[in-house]
Structures are given as structure tokens and as C-alpha cells.
Design a protein around this motif. Structure first.
Motif: not given
Length: 326
Positions: A233, A235, A255, A262-264
Motif C-alpha cells: 500500500q 502510493d 488506488l 498497484n500495491t493496494y
């Protein structure tokens, strides 16, 4: 007759000595020349005259030949300034005293920004201008390897007239040396499985760091998340995944939009680095600070506040981001 011959020889020797020590007339305050490998002494003499040295190319060539040092002249980029004599010119080429410029590559830059800087660098030949990223990596001997994060940020001096690919190759080898050295010092309990993992994590740490002292702690947060399978998560990885579409404003929809970076929406490390990490970020990735923190938030002064629980983190967000009393 003998006396006249001796006098003539002495006069010729005197003229030669005078010419060798006399400043060469130049068409400009400084004359630059790039000498390619394999150039003959005659080629070099003619090239200097063509570049702006106002003298006889035949005289220069004879000086190079009769000096006994013609074969010792080195290829490279040279700058001849006002006041230099033929002796100075030869000495400069024999010593390899090349005219140098420098380009500085900054921690956290992307490969695209790296290419832009090289394209603007003084006296650097744009050999890669028409090449794709993939073609560049193939030319550097790493086909199918993404270029992002593979080049070490540092200041690189080069001879004017050098190719930008040569600077890239030096930065590539420098990063490999730094990465190998960092990986050899990794903590035995690291969840990172390879030097490639360390490079990816280091690039994230580089982009998330406002103050140098926070790097090991930020790395510690991400390592803790990796250990428990928690999404990173972060940015900067989302922004990287957006590419040129990012307009400077990261929105909630960004997000939630899935990309490989995209680590979300995805767990674990992204598939490639997102920037060029420096030495400190590399070391932080392999030697993170021991911490129980799973969260951090920017305080607004460049530093970060670290929290072990979500409750503590929300409190820190309210205090530093929403400006509410704790």
C-alpha cells in the motif's frame, strides 16, 4: 660550403625550436577535437587544423612523427586552449588529458528522466536517441531486462564526444556492484528472496523517504508487511503504474485501478523497481531497522511518524494530515 651547411642546419634547428615552443594560433579561444581509435598521426594533424588550429598540417604531422611518440597518442576528446604550443598539444594527447564534462544522476529518478538528462548533457553524443528502452538494454548486454532501477545515481565524468551509451554502461555496472555489495550484507532473516527483490524494495524506500534517517524504518515497515502478507500500500508504486497519465493528483479511483504496480490491489513486491535507488536505500532494504511498525505517515516536515497499530496510525493521520488534535 661546410660552414654554410652548418649555419643552415643551425637556423633550421632554431626555427624548429621556435615553432615547437610558440603558441599555436587558434580560430577560437578553445578548439575541441574528438580523436577516434585507429586514427593515424597524419589524420590527427589534419583534423586539428580542420578543427581550428591555424598551422600547417604537414608541420604538425612531421612533429608527431619525429618526436618518436606518434604511436603513443591516445584516442579521446581533447580541448586545446590559447597559449598551447605544438609540444603542449602532443603532450596532451600522449598523456590522454581529455577535456571532461560531467552528468549527475539523482536518486529517485526514473529511467525516462535519466534518458532526458543524458540527452541534455554537454558534449555527450546521443547514440541512444532513436533507440527504444528494450534496444538500449540489448545493446548493454541485458536483453529482456527492464531498465528501471538498473542504473546507479552518481556523478559521471566523461570526455566530450563520448557516447551516452558509454555513460549508461558505467552506471549499469556501478549499480550491479552496489547491489551485489548490499546483498552480501543482508540480514539472515530477510523475506527478500533475491538481489532483484532488494533492488525493487530499495526503489520504493527511495521514493517514500523524506529524510535520510527514516530510510531503515520505512524499509522495516515494508519488510514487516511482506512477512505477514499485508499489501505494501505505497502510493509511489501506484503513481509509477499510472505512467504519463498521472497528472500530479492521486485519486481514490487510482488506488482502486489495478496495474502490476498497484500495491493496494496486489500483494508483495511490484514486478520491477520504480526508480533509481541510491546506496543508502539499498542498504536500508537489506538491513531494515528492527521495528514493530506497520504504518507510517508524513509529518509535513520531511519526516515520518511510525505506528504499530491501525488505531495509532489513524491518530497520526488525523494529527499530521488532517490537522486534528490527537
Amino acid at each position: 660550403m661546410l660552414i654554410l651547411l652548418v649555419l643552415g642546419c643551425l637556423a633550421a634547428a632554431g626555427l624548429a625550436t621556435w615553432w615547437l615552443h610558440r603558441p599555436l594560433p587558434l580560430a577560437a579561444p578553445a578548439v575541441e577535437l574528438s580523436i577516434e581509435a585507429g586514427s593515424t598521426p597524419r589524420d590527427i594533424a589534419q583534423a586539428w587544423v580542420a578543427a581550428g588550429v591555424d598551422t600547417s598540417p604537414w608541420l604538425l604531422y612531421q612533429w608527431f612523427r619525429l618526436s618518436g611518440q606518434a604511436r603513443q597518442m591516445r584516442a579521446g576528446g581533447y580541448e586545446l586552449t590559447a597559449g598551447a604550443s605544438p609540444r603542449d598539444l602532443l603532450r596532451m594527447m600522449v598523456r590522454g588529458d581529455e577535456r571532461l564534462a560531467a552528468v549527475r544522476l539523482i536518486e529517485g529518478w526514473t529511467f525516462r528522466r535519466f534518458r532526458e538528462e543524458l540527452a541534455q548533457a554537454e558534449g555527450l553524443q546521443p547514440q541512444t536517441a532513436a533507440m527504444s528502452d528494450e534496444a538500449i538494454m540489448q545493446a548493454l548486454g541485458l536483453p529482456d531486462v527492464p531498465p528501471e532501477g538498473r542504473f546507479f545515481p552518481d556523478t559521471y565524468a566523461y570526455a566530450k564526444g563520448s557516447a551516452d551509451l558509454a555513460v549508461m554502461r558505467r552506471a549499469l555496472h556501478a549499480m550491479q556492484r552496489q547491489l551485489d555489495a548490499a546483498w552480501a550484507q543482508r540480514r539472515p532473516d530477510t523475506p527478500l528472496k533475491s538481489p532483484e527483490d532488494a533492488l525493487v524494495l530499495a526503489s520504493i524506500v527511495e521514493k517514500e523517504t523524506g529524510q535520510e534517517a527514516d530510510r531503515p524504518l520505512i524499509a522495516g515497515v515494508f519488510v514487516n508487511r511482506l512477512r505477514i502478507g499485508m499489501p505494501l500500500q505505497t502510493d509511489p508504486t501506484v503513481i509509477y503504474g499510472l505512467g504519463p497519465a498521472f497528472d500530479g493528483n492521486l485519486r481514490k479511483v487510482d488506488l482502486q485501478t489495478d496495474t502490476p504496480w498497484n500495491t493496494y490491489t496486489r500483494r508483495g513486491l511490484p514486478p520491477t523497481p520504480i526508480a533509481m535507488p541510491g546506496k543508502a536505500a539499498l542498504m536500508a532494504a537489506v538491513q531494515p531497522a528492527p521495528t514493530k511498525a506497520l504504518y507510517f505517515v508524513a509529518r509535513g516536515d520531511g519526516s515520518s511518524a511510525f505506528s504499530a497499530t491501525l488505531t495509532e496510525h489513524n491518530r497520526a493521520v488525523n494529527q499530521y494530515q488532517r490537522r486534528k488534535s490527537p
